[in-house]
Motif scaffolding. Structure first.
Motif, mmCIF file in Angstrom:
data_model
loop_
_atom_site.group_PDB
_atom_site.id
_atom_site.type_symbol
_atom_site.label_atom_id
_atom_site.label_comp_id
_atom_site.label_asym_id
_atom_site.label_seq_id
_atom_site.Cartn_x
_atom_site.Cartn_y
_atom_site.Cartn_z
ATOM 1 N N SER A 199 -6.541 5.533 -11.109
ATOM 2 C CA SER A 199 -7.152 4.302 -11.090
ATOM 3 C C SER A 199 -6.850 3.507 -12.085
ATOM 4 O O SER A 199 -6.750 3.669 -13.376
ATOM 5 C CB SER A 199 -8.492 4.733 -11.032
ATOM 6 O OG SER A 199 -9.459 3.508 -11.059
ATOM 7 N N ASN B 36 -7.344 -1.069 -13.449
ATOM 8 C CA ASN B 36 -7.689 -2.358 -13.529
ATOM 9 C C ASN B 36 -7.103 -3.585 -14.024
ATOM 10 O O ASN B 36 -7.521 -4.345 -14.868
ATOM 11 C CB ASN B 36 -9.226 -2.663 -13.638
ATOM 12 C CG ASN B 36 -9.824 -2.478 -14.926
ATOM 13 O OD1 ASN B 36 -9.173 -1.848 -15.859
ATOM 14 N ND2 ASN B 36 -10.789 -2.975 -15.583
ATOM 15 N N SER C 179 -2.088 -9.200 -5.600
ATOM 16 C CA SER C 179 -2.428 -9.543 -4.091
ATOM 17 C C SER C 179 -1.127 -10.075 -3.453
ATOM 18 O O SER C 179 -0.038 -10.484 -3.980
ATOM 19 C CB SER C 179 -3.593 -10.378 -3.927
ATOM 20 O OG SER C 179 -3.176 -11.481 -4.258
ATOM 21 N N THR D 61 -4.650 5.020 -6.643
ATOM 22 C CA THR D 61 -3.391 5.369 -6.168
ATOM 23 C C THR D 61 -3.479 6.815 -5.991
ATOM 24 O O THR D 61 -3.920 7.371 -6.830
ATOM 25 C CB THR D 61 -2.431 4.829 -7.261
ATOM 26 O OG1 THR D 61 -2.342 3.523 -7.453
ATOM 27 C CG2 THR D 61 -0.877 5.511 -6.425
ATOM 28 N N ASN E 221 0.775 -1.376 -0.050
ATOM 29 C CA ASN E 221 0.073 0.096 0.055
ATOM 30 C C ASN E 221 0.737 1.133 -0.036
ATOM 31 O O ASN E 221 0.408 2.234 -0.578
ATOM 32 C CB ASN E 221 -0.873 0.020 1.070
ATOM 33 C CG ASN E 221 -1.917 -1.121 1.082
ATOM 34 O OD1 ASN E 221 -1.852 -1.917 2.146
ATOM 35 N ND2 ASN E 221 -2.779 -1.346 0.279
ATOM 36 N N SER F 33 -8.225 -0.595 -8.601
ATOM 37 C CA SER F 33 -7.264 -0.132 -7.596
ATOM 38 C C SER F 33 -7.181 1.355 -7.874
ATOM 39 O O SER F 33 -7.409 2.060 -8.800
ATOM 40 C CB SER F 33 -5.960 -0.711 -7.761
ATOM 41 O OG SER F 33 -5.301 -0.319 -9.197
ATOM 42 N N LYS G 240 -1.680 3.138 -2.398
ATOM 43 C CA LYS G 240 -2.292 2.309 -3.320
ATOM 44 C C LYS G 240 -3.236 1.315 -2.526
ATOM 45 O O LYS G 240 -2.755 0.653 -1.889
ATOM 46 C CB LYS G 240 -1.498 1.454 -4.399
ATOM 47 C CG LYS G 240 -2.171 0.646 -5.219
ATOM 48 C CD LYS G 240 -1.358 0.117 -6.249
ATOM 49 C CE LYS G 240 -0.312 0.619 -7.182
ATOM 50 N NZ LYS G 240 -1.259 1.158 -8.353
ATOM 51 N N SER G 241 -4.652 1.370 -3.180
ATOM 52 C CA SER G 241 -5.451 0.611 -2.467
ATOM 53 C C SER G 241 -5.952 -0.361 -3.779
ATOM 54 O O SER G 241 -6.196 0.069 -4.711
ATOM 55 C CB SER G 241 -6.984 1.237 -2.050
ATOM 56 O OG SER G 241 -7.351 1.737 -3.125
ATOM 57 N N TRP G 242 -5.703 -1.651 -3.278
ATOM 58 C CA TRP G 242 -5.814 -3.084 -4.208
ATOM 59 C C TRP G 242 -7.160 -3.280 -4.407
ATOM 60 O O TRP G 242 -7.728 -4.484 -4.266
ATOM 61 C CB TRP G 242 -4.907 -3.996 -4.031
ATOM 62 C CG TRP G 242 -3.498 -3.704 -3.978
ATOM 63 C CD1 TRP G 242 -2.558 -3.377 -3.148
ATOM 64 C CD2 TRP G 242 -2.700 -3.742 -5.380
ATOM 65 N NE1 TRP G 242 -1.321 -3.040 -3.781
ATOM 66 C CE2 TRP G 242 -1.333 -3.254 -5.197
ATOM 67 C CE3 TRP G 242 -3.051 -4.055 -6.732
ATOM 68 C CZ2 TRP G 242 -0.475 -3.078 -6.082
ATOM 69 C CZ3 TRP G 242 -2.021 -4.118 -7.779
ATOM 70 C CH2 TRP G 242 -0.686 -3.543 -7.409
ATOM 71 N N TRP G 243 -8.153 -2.321 -4.694
ATOM 72 C CA TRP G 243 -9.525 -2.815 -4.962
ATOM 73 C C TRP G 243 -9.645 -3.231 -6.452
ATOM 74 O O TRP G 243 -8.631 -3.302 -6.948
ATOM 75 C CB TRP G 243 -10.483 -1.615 -4.721
ATOM 76 C CG TRP G 243 -10.520 -1.207 -3.090
ATOM 77 C CD1 TRP G 243 -10.072 -2.079 -2.154
ATOM 78 C CD2 TRP G 243 -10.611 0.236 -2.482
ATOM 79 N NE1 TRP G 243 -10.201 -1.061 -0.764
ATOM 80 C CE2 TRP G 243 -10.712 0.136 -1.405
ATOM 81 C CE3 TRP G 243 -11.222 1.361 -3.170
ATOM 82 C CZ2 TRP G 243 -10.890 0.989 -0.416
ATOM 83 C CZ3 TRP G 243 -11.487 2.424 -2.322
ATOM 84 C CH2 TRP G 243 -11.421 2.268 -0.886
ATOM 85 N N LYS G 244 -10.964 -3.254 -6.889
ATOM 86 C CA LYS G 244 -11.144 -3.454 -8.358
ATOM 87 C C LYS G 244 -12.185 -2.396 -8.851
ATOM 88 O O LYS G 244 -13.305 -2.800 -8.477
ATOM 89 C CB LYS G 244 -11.711 -4.999 -8.436
ATOM 90 C CG LYS G 244 -10.784 -6.044 -8.140
ATOM 91 C CD LYS G 244 -11.179 -7.493 -8.654
ATOM 92 C CE LYS G 244 -10.317 -8.579 -8.124
ATOM 93 N NZ LYS G 244 -10.881 -9.722 -8.437
#
Length: 424
Positions: free
Chosen positions: A362, A364, A369, A340, A313, A338, A332-336
């Motif tokens: 942003s 994808n 992970s 930064t 992160n 993500s 950085k948030s590793w969402w879907k």
């Protein structure tokens, strides 16, 4: 007896080490490396450019970038960027926007692709294409500006190139298809690797009908490197370059992989450590031509930089030079998809003022992970956890062996942690 059997507790899982993905690996510039000569992307140039430029925003400017890939077709993606000053001025024409639509033949191989680039400035519309055949090592590429406000030179009508690449050799030539009959190639290069030593030359004529005997049209470089392109492998390279008999460049870049202990209440008790990535870089540029040096107040410059990725992160970077020094912090948030968010601060040594730049991104394009690694093979510092028994922490998955990484067997690793280049 039954009570004794059911009261037995399951064996605790073996201790593991967290291996986070890199913030940007492979870097975006690696996707376009086949459009440039091997001379321009070897000798640590891509790594140094990423260290000294990424997340260091221009002072008092913002950058917004969106990188999207459709779920139904992973062969295409779109990157759109908007950037400009932070000053609140109506009808500010300095705000720039561009977008890049890309089609890639193989999801895992970025060397064969075609893209369309649109921008608010020249070129307004540009097409680029590259075809590379790994089995034979040959490839062809082209860059064609389709819409320009003004075409002043034959180069504005497009460039074409032919190349050959393998693990130890690369050569090629770039041509201007609409040039005059007596005009020579725009550039040509030859790069060879022998063990840990890499040497290369590049010919770039300064004017039409330039002579091969003129040393001002030639550049040469020599490099020494250790390690592979995988983030899990420490690497080091040192390079010397003489540019057109007028500038001398010396640089080095080092990528370090270290483990530290971690006590994170959000993780499982079996997690005993985490992998960190630390990078250092230095670049010195000085003039060796008296005529050029006489026309410049400062004929030499240098910069030194470092970055530290504490986990998946947070990324901290800093660089310093004779004119200014800068720091950058990225989250950085590793969402879907993500997200930064980054901020950089630059201090000018002339006036001592501190100025800031901001960026948000942003994407994808990647699905990265944490990876769990067996400390028996990955931990670099001996510890009690090093003696833990068992090597499988999750049923049906094979752990990452340090022996495989050292031997160059990267197939067992996630795509994020494999080397991004199999050619020179």
């Amino acid at each position: 007896m039954w009570k004794w059997l059911f009261s037995r507790e399951a064996a605790p899982p073996p201790p593991v080490v967290l291996v986070p993905p890199l913030f940007d690996f492979p870097p975006i510039s690696a996707r376009n490396r086949m459009l440039h000569s091997a001379y321009d992307v070897t000798f640590g140039k891509m790594a140094l450019a990423s260290l000294f430029q990424d997340y260091f925003h221009q002072a008092r400017h913002f950058t917004t970038r969106i990188m999207l890939k459709p779920i139904d077709d992973p062969h295409v993606d779109l990157i759109a960027t908007v950037s400009g000053p932070l000053d609140r001025k109506p009808n500010n024409d300095s705000i720039m926007g561009d977008a890049l639509f890309r089609w890639q033949s193989d999801v895992n191989d970025p060397h064969t692709f075609m893209d369309l680039y649109v921008s608010t400035s020249d070129p307004i519309l540009q097409m680029r294409s590259c075809a590379y055949y790994p089995k034979y090592g040959f490839g062809a590429f082209g860059v064609f500006p389709l819409l320009l406000k003004k075409r002043e030179s034959p180069q504005d009508y497009g460039l074409m190139g032919l190349r050959y690449g393998s693990g130890n050799l690369s050569f090629g030539v770039t041509l201007v298809p609409f040039a005059m009959k007596d005009e020579i190639p725009k550039s040509a290069w030859l790069v060879s690797k022998m063990g840990r030593v890499t040497a290369g030359v590049q010919f770039e004529p300064q004017k039409r009908s330039a002579k091969l005997s003129n040393l001002m049209n030639w550049s040469c470089a020599l490099g020494y490197g250790v390690g592979s392109g995988s983030p899990l492998c420490p690497s080091f390279n040192f390079n010397l370059e003489l540019v057109k008999s007028s500038q001398f460049i010396a640089s080095f870049y080092q990528h370090m992989v270290v483990q530290r202990r971690v006590k994170n209440p959000l993780e499982e008790n079996s997690v005993v450590g985490i992998t960190n990535y630390i990078d250092f870089g230095f670049e010195l540029l000085t003039s060796v031509d008296d005529a050029i040096a006489a026309n410049n107040i400062s004929d030499s410059t240098f910069q030194i930089g470092a970055s530290w990725q504490a986990n998946k992160n947070f990324l901290l970077k800093a660089k310093a030079g004779p004119r200014s020094s800068s720091m950058a912090l990225a989250f950085k948030s590793w969402w879907k998809p993500s997200f930064t968010i980054s901020i950089s601060a630059t201090r000018d040594r002339a006036d001592g003022k501190m100025q800031y730049g901001f960026g948000i991104q942003s994407e994808n394009l990647r699905e990265a992970s944490y990876q769990r690694a067996d400390p028996n093979f990955v931990m670099l510092t001996p510890s009690k956890e090093h003696l833990a028994e068992g090597i499988v922490w999750e049923t049906g998955k094979r752990p990452m062996f340090q022996s495989d990484v050292d031997a160059g067997h990267f197939d067992v690793l996630p795509r994020e942690l494999r080397p991004f280049d199999k050619i020179l």
